[in-house]
Motif scaffolding. Structure first.
Motif, PDB file in Angstrom:
ATOM      1  N   ALA A   1       0.827  -1.213   0.000  1.00  0.00           N
ATOM      2  CA  ALA A   1       0.000   0.000   0.000  1.00  0.00           C
ATOM      3  C   ALA A   1       0.857   1.258   0.000  1.00  0.00           C
ATOM      4  O   ALA A   1       0.518   2.250  -0.657  1.00  0.00           O
ATOM      5  CB  ALA A   1      -0.937  -0.012   1.208  1.00  0.00           C
ATOM      6  N   LYS A   2       1.970   1.239   0.729  1.00  0.00           N
ATOM      7  CA  LYS A   2       2.865   2.404   0.778  1.00  0.00           C
ATOM      8  C   LYS A   2       3.422   2.731  -0.601  1.00  0.00           C
ATOM      9  O   LYS A   2       3.750   3.885  -0.884  1.00  0.00           O
ATOM     10  CB  LYS A   2       4.017   2.141   1.755  1.00  0.00           C
ATOM     11  N   LYS A   3       3.559   1.721  -1.447  1.00  0.00           N
ATOM     12  CA  LYS A   3       4.077   1.927  -2.803  1.00  0.00           C
ATOM     13  C   LYS A   3       2.960   2.113  -3.826  1.00  0.00           C
ATOM     14  O   LYS A   3       3.220   2.168  -5.030  1.00  0.00           O
ATOM     15  CB  LYS A   3       4.960   0.744  -3.217  1.00  0.00           C
ATOM     16  N   GLY A   4       1.718   2.182  -3.348  1.00  0.00           N
ATOM     17  CA  GLY A   4       0.604   2.354  -4.269  1.00  0.00           C
ATOM     18  C   GLY A   4       0.296   1.108  -5.063  1.00  0.00           C
ATOM     19  O   GLY A   4      -0.171   1.188  -6.205  1.00  0.00           O
ATOM     20  N   LEU A   5       0.517  -0.060  -4.449  1.00  0.00           N
ATOM     21  CA  LEU A   5       0.306  -1.326  -5.130  1.00  0.00           C
ATOM     22  C   LEU A   5      -0.763  -2.138  -4.411  1.00  0.00           C
ATOM     23  O   LEU A   5      -0.933  -2.022  -3.193  1.00  0.00           O
ATOM     24  CB  LEU A   5       1.610  -2.139  -5.179  1.00  0.00           C
ATOM     25  N   ALA A   6      -1.468  -2.961  -5.170  1.00  0.00           N
ATOM     26  CA  ALA A   6      -2.541  -3.789  -4.605  1.00  0.00           C
ATOM     27  C   ALA A   6      -2.412  -5.206  -5.158  1.00  0.00           C
ATOM     28  O   ALA A   6      -2.795  -5.456  -6.301  1.00  0.00           O
ATOM     29  CB  ALA A   6      -3.909  -3.207  -4.959  1.00  0.00           C
ATOM     30  N   PRO A   7      -1.873  -6.139  -4.383  1.00  0.00           N
ATOM     31  CA  PRO A   7      -1.722  -7.509  -4.883  1.00  0.00           C
ATOM     32  C   PRO A   7      -2.994  -8.331  -4.727  1.00  0.00           C
ATOM     33  O   PRO A   7      -3.762  -8.133  -3.782  1.00  0.00           O
ATOM     34  CB  PRO A   7      -0.610  -8.074  -3.988  1.00  0.00           C
ATOM     35  N   ALA A   8      -3.215  -9.244  -5.655  1.00  0.00           N
ATOM     36  CA  ALA A   8      -4.264 -10.243  -5.475  1.00  0.00           C
ATOM     37  C   ALA A   8      -3.758 -11.291  -4.499  1.00  0.00           C
ATOM     38  O   ALA A   8      -2.561 -11.355  -4.192  1.00  0.00           O
ATOM     39  CB  ALA A   8      -4.605 -10.890  -6.818  1.00  0.00           C
ATOM     40  N   ALA A   9      -4.645 -12.129  -4.000  1.00  0.00           N
ATOM     41  CA  ALA A   9      -4.244 -13.213  -3.112  1.00  0.00           C
ATOM     42  C   ALA A   9      -3.308 -14.161  -3.866  1.00  0.00           C
ATOM     43  O   ALA A   9      -3.380 -14.287  -5.091  1.00  0.00           O
ATOM     44  CB  ALA A   9      -5.475 -13.965  -2.616  1.00  0.00           C
ATOM     45  N   PRO A  10      -2.417 -14.840  -3.158  1.00  0.00           N
ATOM     46  CA  PRO A  10      -1.429 -15.697  -3.831  1.00  0.00           C
ATOM     47  C   PRO A  10      -2.031 -16.971  -4.400  1.00  0.00           C
ATOM     48  O   PRO A  10      -3.088 -17.434  -3.971  1.00  0.00           O
ATOM     49  CB  PRO A  10      -0.431 -16.026  -2.706  1.00  0.00           C
ATOM     50  N   THR A  11      -1.335 -17.536  -5.374  1.00  0.00           N
ATOM     51  CA  THR A  11      -1.714 -18.830  -5.921  1.00  0.00           C
ATOM     52  C   THR A  11      -1.488 -19.915  -4.870  1.00  0.00           C
ATOM     53  O   THR A  11      -0.700 -19.747  -3.941  1.00  0.00           O
ATOM     54  CB  THR A  11      -0.869 -19.178  -7.158  1.00  0.00           C
ATOM     55  N   SER A  12      -2.159 -21.046  -5.043  1.00  0.00           N
ATOM     56  CA  SER A  12      -1.944 -22.162  -4.122  1.00  0.00           C
ATOM     57  C   SER A  12      -0.614 -22.850  -4.395  1.00  0.00           C
ATOM     58  O   SER A  12      -0.007 -23.421  -3.492  1.00  0.00           O
ATOM     59  CB  SER A  12      -3.084 -23.179  -4.243  1.00  0.00           C
ATOM     60  N   PHE A  13      -0.146 -22.818  -5.657  1.00  0.00           N
ATOM     61  CA  PHE A  13       1.116 -23.476  -5.978  1.00  0.00           C
ATOM     62  C   PHE A  13       2.292 -22.550  -5.688  1.00  0.00           C
ATOM     63  O   PHE A  13       2.174 -21.329  -5.699  1.00  0.00           O
ATOM     64  CB  PHE A  13       1.152 -23.921  -7.446  1.00  0.00           C
ATOM     65  N   SER A  14       3.420 -23.157  -5.408  1.00  0.00           N
ATOM     66  CA  SER A  14       4.646 -22.411  -5.163  1.00  0.00           C
ATOM     67  C   SER A  14       5.673 -22.786  -6.213  1.00  0.00           C
ATOM     68  O   SER A  14       5.996 -23.960  -6.382  1.00  0.00           O
ATOM     69  CB  SER A  14       5.194 -22.714  -3.762  1.00  0.00           C
ATOM     70  N   SER A  15       6.179 -21.796  -6.926  1.00  0.00           N
ATOM     71  CA  SER A  15       7.254 -22.012  -7.886  1.00  0.00           C
ATOM     72  C   SER A  15       8.553 -21.644  -7.192  1.00  0.00           C
ATOM     73  O   SER A  15       9.058 -20.533  -7.307  1.00  0.00           O
ATOM     74  CB  SER A  15       7.043 -21.147  -9.134  1.00  0.00           C
ATOM     75  N   ALA A  16       9.084 -22.594  -6.443  1.00  0.00           N
ATOM     76  CA  ALA A  16      10.228 -22.316  -5.571  1.00  0.00           C
ATOM     77  C   ALA A  16      11.467 -23.062  -6.039  1.00  0.00           C
ATOM     78  O   ALA A  16      11.386 -24.051  -6.776  1.00  0.00           O
ATOM     79  CB  ALA A  16       9.891 -22.726  -4.138  1.00  0.00           C
ATOM     80  N   ASP A  17      12.616 -22.588  -5.585  1.00  0.00           N
ATOM     81  CA  ASP A  17      13.852 -23.329  -5.810  1.00  0.00           C
ATOM     82  C   ASP A  17      13.782 -24.647  -5.049  1.00  0.00           C
ATOM     83  O   ASP A  17      13.132 -24.748  -3.998  1.00  0.00           O
ATOM     84  CB  ASP A  17      15.057 -22.540  -5.310  1.00  0.00           C
ATOM     85  N   ALA A  18      14.456 -25.650  -5.574  1.00  0.00           N
ATOM     86  CA  ALA A  18      14.503 -26.949  -4.907  1.00  0.00           C
ATOM     87  C   ALA A  18      15.794 -27.656  -5.310  1.00  0.00           C
ATOM     88  O   ALA A  18      16.322 -27.435  -6.400  1.00  0.00           O
ATOM     89  CB  ALA A  18      13.298 -27.805  -5.294  1.00  0.00           C
ATOM     90  N   VAL A  19      16.298 -28.479  -4.428  1.00  0.00           N
ATOM     91  CA  VAL A  19      17.472 -29.291  -4.733  1.00  0.00           C
ATOM     92  C   VAL A  19      16.984 -30.572  -5.397  1.00  0.00           C
ATOM     93  O   VAL A  19      16.217 -31.337  -4.810  1.00  0.00           O
ATOM     94  CB  VAL A  19      18.275 -29.625  -3.469  1.00  0.00           C
TER      95      VAL A  19
END
Length: 326
Positions: free
Chosen positions: A143-161
């Motif tokens: 909000a301080k940056k004037g941005l409004a995010p939608a709720a996150p996706t259920s999946f995570s695109s994360a790093d993994a070993v």
């Protein structure tokens, strides 16, 4: 397995997801009442006359997954009645933030961990592992940056070993912690910056106490090739990679310490765009995320990276097969 056989397996899996989408899209009354085992019926997006004539520009970073997500959001918003342009040329989170702040785009998909570290200066180790917690904790900062995010996706695109399943079975490896005592004989491949990152090599050494025989910096596009050719025993992969749709060939090691930050996707919009577009904008974005599970995202990525389809076609098929557009 040959390239043709690999694609056949991928498309067979996609067919199964299409069937699942079709059942959800039909949505019997029992399911919609909440008594049908927890399934959520999918309803098609309907164009709202109030949205006609409102122009929106949806951006995306120039990677395969980002281009698919950008097209999914853009086509969904178009179905809701907006006039939508796309800009798939964003090179980084900082470029995306600048484009939002300067009004060049109205929204784009970004990973929660990337937004928190690049937008707000969070240290990687301070990013909450839980996506909803990260989202709630960052709303004031957005909000301080004037941005409004939608709720996150259920999946995570994360790093993994990751590693070849054959190697995992040979060394009896299921988690990163299992590397203790054997890592000194193994080679880890990762991006050049992985060496200094707390959520990559440095964190594996400091948090897990691991010492690898060798670290090999590689281009991100070669993360699977180094495993296939035997140039590395372990490689930093992404949980939504299309190659993982054929899950018996590669194995991801469980990150028991939550070292690798959550990579759930946030559609980050400017508050100006949300005010101009009305509630349908973020509601539509969140609606089309409901069927985007980890497995579905892997399949969509496979269609682009292994099937050589165009992102707009992959996105259109997803929205149609899931029942969001007719």
């Amino acid at each position: 397995m040959s390239g043709d056989a690999r694609l056949d397996a991928i498309f067979a899996l996609l067919a199964a997801f299409v069937l699942a989408f079709g059942v959800a899209a039909c949505g019997g009354d029992a399911d919609s009442s909440g008594d049908g085992g927890g399934e959520t019926s999918v309803t098609a997006i309907e164009a709202n006359p109030d949205d006609k004539g409102i122009e929106l520009t949806v951006g995306s970073k120039n990677s395969a997954e980002q281009s698919i997500l950008g097209e999914i959001y853009a086509q969904a918003l178009e179905a809701a009645g907006y006039t939508v342009n796309t800009d798939p040329r964003l090179g980084s989170a900082r470029i995306g933030l600048k484009a939002l702040e300067e009004g060049e785009i109205d929204g784009y998909p970004e990973y929660a961990s990337t937004a928190l570290t690049s937008f707000f200066g969070f240290a990687p180790e301070d990013v909450p592992g839980d996506a909803q917690q990260a989202y709630q904790d960052s709303l004031d900062e957005f909000a301080k940056k004037g941005l409004a995010p939608a709720a996150p996706t259920s999946f995570s695109s994360a790093d993994a070993v990751g590693l070849l399943t054959s190697t995992a079975e040979e060394l009896d490896l299921a988690s990163i912690a299992d590397l203790e005592g054997v890592s000194a004989d193994l080679t880890l491949a990762g991006s050049p910056e992985c060496r200094q990152r707390i959520d990559c090599l440095q964190g594996l050494e400091d948090n897990y106490g691991l010492s690898f025989g060798e670290f090999t910096p590689v281009d991100i596009e070669l993360r699977y090739e180094v495993l296939d050719k035997g140039d590395a025993d372990l490689s930093i992969l992404f949980t939504t990679d299309g190659q993982l749709a054929e899950s018996d060939e590669y194995t991801l090691l469980e990150d028991g310490q939550g070292l690798l930050p959550s990579g759930n996707v946030l559609f980050v919009a400017s508050q100006e765009a949300v005010d101009r577009a009305g509630p349908d904008m973020l509601e539509t974005v969140e609606k089309v995320q409901e069927s985007l599970t980890l497995e579905v995202m892997q399949e969509l990525n496979a269609r682009l990276s292994l099937g050589r389809e165009k992102p707009e076609a992959v996105a259109a098929d997803y929205l149609s097969e899931a029942g969001y557009v007719q």
